[in-house]
Write a protein that holds these residues in place. Structure first.
Motif, short mmCIF file in Angstrom:
data_model
loop_
_atom_site.label_atom_id
_atom_site.label_comp_id
_atom_site.label_asym_id
_atom_site.label_seq_id
_atom_site.Cartn_x
_atom_site.Cartn_y
_atom_site.Cartn_z
N LYS A 188 -6.13 -9.07 1.48
CA LYS A 188 -6.64 -10.06 2.42
C LYS A 188 -6.73 -9.42 3.80
N ILE A 189 -7.85 -9.66 4.48
CA ILE A 189 -8.01 -9.13 5.84
C ILE A 189 -7.09 -9.91 6.78
N ILE A 190 -6.23 -9.17 7.50
CA ILE A 190 -5.28 -9.84 8.39
C ILE A 190 -5.58 -9.58 9.87
N ALA A 191 -6.38 -8.55 10.16
CA ALA A 191 -6.70 -8.26 11.57
C ALA A 191 -7.86 -7.29 11.63
N VAL A 192 -8.51 -7.23 12.77
CA VAL A 192 -9.57 -6.26 13.03
C VAL A 192 -9.25 -5.58 14.36
N LYS A 193 -8.99 -4.28 14.32
CA LYS A 193 -8.65 -3.53 15.52
C LYS A 193 -9.48 -2.25 15.57
N SER A 194 -10.08 -2.01 16.71
CA SER A 194 -10.94 -0.83 16.90
C SER A 194 -12.00 -0.73 15.80
N LYS A 195 -12.57 -1.90 15.46
CA LYS A 195 -13.62 -2.01 14.46
C LYS A 195 -13.18 -1.59 13.05
N GLN A 196 -11.88 -1.61 12.80
CA GLN A 196 -11.35 -1.30 11.49
C GLN A 196 -10.55 -2.48 10.95
N CYS A 197 -10.68 -2.69 9.65
CA CYS A 197 -9.99 -3.81 9.00
C CYS A 197 -8.55 -3.44 8.67
N GLN A 198 -7.67 -4.33 9.03
CA GLN A 198 -6.29 -4.21 8.57
C GLN A 198 -6.09 -5.24 7.46
N ILE A 199 -5.48 -4.80 6.38
CA ILE A 199 -5.36 -5.67 5.21
C ILE A 199 -3.91 -5.81 4.78
N ASN A 200 -3.67 -6.90 4.09
CA ASN A 200 -2.39 -7.12 3.43
C ASN A 200 -2.65 -7.09 1.92
N ILE A 201 -1.90 -6.25 1.21
CA ILE A 201 -2.11 -6.11 -0.23
C ILE A 201 -1.39 -7.24 -0.96
N ILE A 202 -2.16 -7.99 -1.72
CA ILE A 202 -1.63 -9.16 -2.42
C ILE A 202 -1.17 -8.79 -3.83
N SER A 203 -1.99 -7.98 -4.52
CA SER A 203 -1.64 -7.58 -5.89
C SER A 203 -2.22 -6.21 -6.21
N HIS A 204 -1.66 -5.59 -7.23
CA HIS A 204 -2.07 -4.24 -7.63
C HIS A 204 -2.24 -4.20 -9.15
N PHE A 205 -3.27 -3.47 -9.59
CA PHE A 205 -3.52 -3.28 -11.02
C PHE A 205 -3.84 -1.82 -11.26
N TYR A 206 -3.24 -1.23 -12.30
CA TYR A 206 -3.54 0.15 -12.66
C TYR A 206 -4.26 0.19 -14.00
N GLU A 207 -5.37 0.91 -14.04
CA GLU A 207 -6.15 1.07 -15.26
C GLU A 207 -5.95 2.48 -15.81
N LYS A 208 -5.62 2.58 -17.08
CA LYS A 208 -5.46 3.89 -17.70
C LYS A 208 -6.79 4.64 -17.72
N PRO A 209 -6.75 5.96 -17.64
CA PRO A 209 -8.00 6.73 -17.75
C PRO A 209 -8.66 6.52 -19.10
N LEU A 210 -9.94 6.87 -19.20
CA LEU A 210 -10.63 6.84 -20.49
C LEU A 210 -9.92 7.78 -21.46
N PRO A 211 -10.04 7.53 -22.76
CA PRO A 211 -9.35 8.37 -23.75
C PRO A 211 -10.00 9.74 -23.97
N TYR A 212 -10.88 10.12 -23.09
CA TYR A 212 -11.51 11.44 -23.15
C TYR A 212 -11.84 11.91 -21.75
N GLN A 213 -12.05 13.20 -21.61
CA GLN A 213 -12.49 13.79 -20.34
C GLN A 213 -13.79 14.54 -20.57
N LEU A 214 -14.74 14.35 -19.68
CA LEU A 214 -16.04 15.02 -19.79
C LEU A 214 -16.37 15.75 -18.50
N HIS A 215 -16.50 17.04 -18.62
CA HIS A 215 -16.90 17.90 -17.49
C HIS A 215 -18.28 18.49 -17.83
N ILE A 216 -19.29 18.13 -17.06
CA ILE A 216 -20.64 18.65 -17.30
C ILE A 216 -20.98 19.70 -16.25
N GLY A 217 -21.39 20.87 -16.73
CA GLY A 217 -21.96 21.90 -15.87
C GLY A 217 -23.47 21.82 -16.01
#
Length: 233
Positions: free
Chosen positions: A49-78
């Motif tokens: 949630k945005i709680i303040a605006v200072k020097s044209k930058q948003c200050q936020i308060n973190i309400i909740s956090h979620f972590y997503e596991k990486p995909l079950p594979y890794q792909l590196h394309i050259g």
């Protein structure tokens, strides 16, 4: 979804970077008290949630956090970037949407494009990540010569090369089913040279087939991304 690479799950408050703050405040006209969603590109998503605006930058308060596991594979394309910058940017966008892990632009013998606007490329990747609600930012490496790239030690990677010569090739599905980490070489519009193909094969890159039609460079790359997304996810 907004992108803030420096935010961590251990924070209660945070000041967003100037670019995202500008988009939030000037383009979307968000105000103090409004809720937003943020990712750091490392698998973390935050409801804030945005709680303040200072020097044209948003200050936020973190309400909740979620972590997503990486995909079950890794792909590196050259990949050797096509002559058209638009076509390479299209690849970056779609590959990001499909979950690519890492991208290395290559300079090959038949390359027509040997320079990239990396700042623009990174913005395209960032935008595609946010719009597709991905929580992992693909890594874009500096441009590198084919010869240097194929000599990198890709430990525990299945190494593949897509080329147009009429040599014996493995259907991509057969190689995808055997592993979960992949490094795939994709050549320029004039294809890899015969010496480059030979060098790659001697360094344990297996030739793969994507069908009996000749595809554009960016189409091959997107097809590989989609094949893994369908068969490994």
């Amino acid at each position: 979804m907004f992108y803030e690479p420096s935010i961590t799950p251990h924070q209660n408050t945070h000041t967003l970077n100037p670019n995202e703050s500008k988009h939030i405040l000037r383009v979307l006209r968000k105000q103090v008290g409004d809720s937003i969603k943020i990712t750091n590109g490392l698998g973390d998503a935050f409801e804030a949630k945005i709680i303040a605006v200072k020097s044209k930058q948003c200050q936020i308060n973190i309400i909740s956090h979620f972590y997503e596991k990486p995909l079950p594979y890794q792909l590196h394309i050259g990949i050797a970037p096509p002559k058209s910058a638009d076509r390479f940017e299209f690849f970056l966008e779609k590959a990001t949407e499909l979950g690519i892990s890492e991208i290395s632009p290559l300079i090959c013998k038949n390359s027509e494009r040997k320079r990239l606007n990396f700042s623009r490329c990174e913005k395209i990747i960032q935008s595609a990540m946010k719009q597709s609600l991905r929580l992992y930012m693909p890594k874009l490496n500096p441009i590198i010569s084919f010869e240097e790239f194929v000599k990198i030690k890709f430990d525990n990677y299945t190494k593949l090369i897509a080329h147009c010569e009429n040599d014996k090739k493995h259907p991509i599905r057969d190689k995808i089913n055997q592993a979960d980490k992949f490094c795939v070489l994709i050549g320029p519009e004039g294809d890899f040279s015969l010496s480059e193909i030979e060098t790659a094969i001697n360094l344990n890159f297996s030739p793969i087939s994507l069908g009996n039609k000749r595809l554009r460079t960016e189409t091959v790359a997107i097809t590989v991304c989609q094949a893994l997304a369908l068969l490994k996810y």
